[in-house]
Enzyme design. Sequence first.
Site, PDB file in Angstrom:
ATOM      1  N   LYS A  17       0.854  -1.207   0.000  1.00 24.05           N
ATOM      2  CA  LYS A  17       0.000   0.000   0.000  1.00 24.05           C
ATOM      3  C   LYS A  17       0.878   1.241   0.000  1.00 24.05           C
ATOM      4  O   LYS A  17       2.055   1.202   0.383  1.00 24.05           O
ATOM      5  CB  LYS A  17      -0.940   0.032   1.208  1.00 24.05           C
ATOM      6  N   GLY A  99       3.734  -1.190   4.046  1.00 25.39           N
ATOM      7  CA  GLY A  99       2.813  -2.141   4.694  1.00 25.39           C
ATOM      8  C   GLY A  99       3.039  -3.595   4.322  1.00 25.39           C
ATOM      9  O   GLY A  99       2.114  -4.403   4.438  1.00 25.39           O
ATOM     10  N   GLY A 100       4.245  -3.957   3.905  1.00 26.82           N
ATOM     11  CA  GLY A 100       4.508  -5.327   3.461  1.00 26.82           C
ATOM     12  C   GLY A 100       4.179  -6.382   4.516  1.00 26.82           C
ATOM     13  O   GLY A 100       3.456  -7.336   4.235  1.00 26.82           O
ATOM     14  N   SER A 102       2.303  -6.082   7.134  1.00 28.66           N
ATOM     15  CA  SER A 102       0.865  -6.024   7.434  1.00 28.66           C
ATOM     16  C   SER A 102       0.073  -6.750   6.361  1.00 28.66           C
ATOM     17  O   SER A 102      -0.886  -7.478   6.647  1.00 28.66           O
ATOM     18  CB  SER A 102       0.384  -4.571   7.489  1.00 28.66           C
ATOM     19  N   ASP A 135      -2.035  -1.308  10.376  1.00 27.62           N
ATOM     20  CA  ASP A 135      -2.278  -1.289   8.935  1.00 27.62           C
ATOM     21  C   ASP A 135      -2.914  -2.588   8.422  1.00 27.62           C
ATOM     22  O   ASP A 135      -3.272  -2.678   7.250  1.00 27.62           O
ATOM     23  CB  ASP A 135      -0.957  -1.102   8.163  1.00 27.62           C
TER      24      ASP A 135
HETATM   25  O1  C5P Z   1       0.216  -0.913  15.119  1.00 24.55           O
HETATM   26  P1  C5P Z   1       1.639  -1.014  14.717  1.00 24.55           P
HETATM   27  O2  C5P Z   1       2.331  -2.192  15.346  1.00 24.55           O
HETATM   28  O3  C5P Z   1       1.830  -0.970  13.245  1.00 24.55           O
HETATM   29  O4  C5P Z   1       2.351   0.284  15.279  1.00 24.55           O
HETATM   30  C1  C5P Z   1       3.751   0.429  15.415  1.00 24.55           C
HETATM   31  C2  C5P Z   1       4.049   1.624  16.325  1.00 24.55           C
HETATM   32  O5  C5P Z   1       3.662   2.835  15.674  1.00 24.55           O
HETATM   33  C3  C5P Z   1       3.257   1.608  17.611  1.00 24.55           C
HETATM   34  O6  C5P Z   1       3.968   0.950  18.632  1.00 24.55           O
HETATM   35  C4  C5P Z   1       3.107   3.089  17.932  1.00 24.55           C
HETATM   36  O7  C5P Z   1       4.263   3.570  18.557  1.00 24.55           O
HETATM   37  C5  C5P Z   1       3.037   3.729  16.578  1.00 24.55           C
HETATM   38  N1  C5P Z   1       1.660   4.019  16.115  1.00 24.55           N
HETATM   39  C6  C5P Z   1       0.962   5.085  16.665  1.00 24.55           C
HETATM   40  N2  C5P Z   1      -0.293   5.372  16.214  1.00 24.55           N
HETATM   41  C7  C5P Z   1      -0.862   4.641  15.215  1.00 24.55           C
HETATM   42  C8  C5P Z   1      -0.163   3.559  14.636  1.00 24.55           C
HETATM   43  C9  C5P Z   1       1.095   3.276  15.116  1.00 24.55           C
HETATM   44  O8  C5P Z   1       1.464   5.767  17.553  1.00 24.55           O
HETATM   45  N3  C5P Z   1      -2.082   4.955  14.781  1.00 24.55           N
END
Ligand code: C5P
Length: 300
Positions: A17, A99-100, A102, A135
């Site tokens: 994406k 987003g690979g 994900s 994602d």
């Molecule tokens: O959800 P994901 O594991 O992809 O998120 C990685 C890091 O990015 C989270 O630990 C957080 O620090 C940050 N993040 C955030 N707000 C979001 C998505 C991600 O702060 N909406």
Amino acid sequence: MRKNSLNSAVRIRSLAKINLDLRVLDKRPDGYHNLRTIFQTVSLADYIEISHTPARRLTVNLTSDIPGNLIEKAAHLLDIPGHFDIRLTKRIPMGGGLGGGSSNAAAILLAIPPLTGRRIPLDKLTGLAAQLGSDVPFFLLGGTALGVERGTELYPLPDLKPFPAIIIAPGIHVSTSDAYNALDRLTGAHRRMANDERPGNDFEAVVFPQHPQLKLMKGKLLKQGAVLALMSGSGSTVFGVFENRLKRDSGLVSLRKDLGNVKIFPVSFVGRGAYRSLWWRQLRASRDWKAWPPQNRYAQ
Ligand code: C5P
């Protein structure tokens, strides 16, 4: 005919994406940030082969050139018994904002139920996807979508044309959580104005000063005639969208000459209709039913 004999092994394209717009809003009590973003699936893809052997317990054997992939985690969250041999061939650059990982996780959530003759409703899959990463739910939808809250609350938007684009992956790893933290420390004057209507990416304000070559690459895409050029996600990938293939392809030639051994991919936008057709085709699922998520015709 044995129930799963049709679909005991599949080969899947797991698409990348880009973010056509990305605004980071306030920090939430749970540590995440509220977002407003437009997700778009593109044709750049990883390949995942899954073969399933019925068994009483769940076991996963992942063959992959990269460690720590969300694939095993997704299979365990699904918790469908069986032995799964999974081979991942990576083409989407890692840690690049595409987003690979994900997409790979979502691919497992979409593929394993029909492969094993199970039927799991979309809202249950979406709940599991949100546990795997912010994602991941988007890849259960595909096409163009507005993402709000953590990025997990999604509103499908009408398909855009299959615009041609160029993705430049300079191979710089940007930590997503570091980028969010840096953005939190950025004071008002350096943040994008809330009423700025133009598409943009808030992360550029913290990632470009650290890696000035990314800003230069964005400039080169615009110079080649891109109608939109932005960093994707928290970087480090930058992409440019072109009006037609001719302009994209001539931009590609110039950029490859100019940037030497940096990875550059020609891609095109993949709409939701095409995304679903791809899934029905690759799972040899009940395309005639047009069921989403894809279903095995023998599913229970
Ligand atoms: O959800 P994901 O594991 O992809 O998120 C990685 C890091 O990015 C989270 O630990 C957080 O620090 C940050 N993040 C955030 N707000 C979001 C998505 C991600 O702060 N909406």
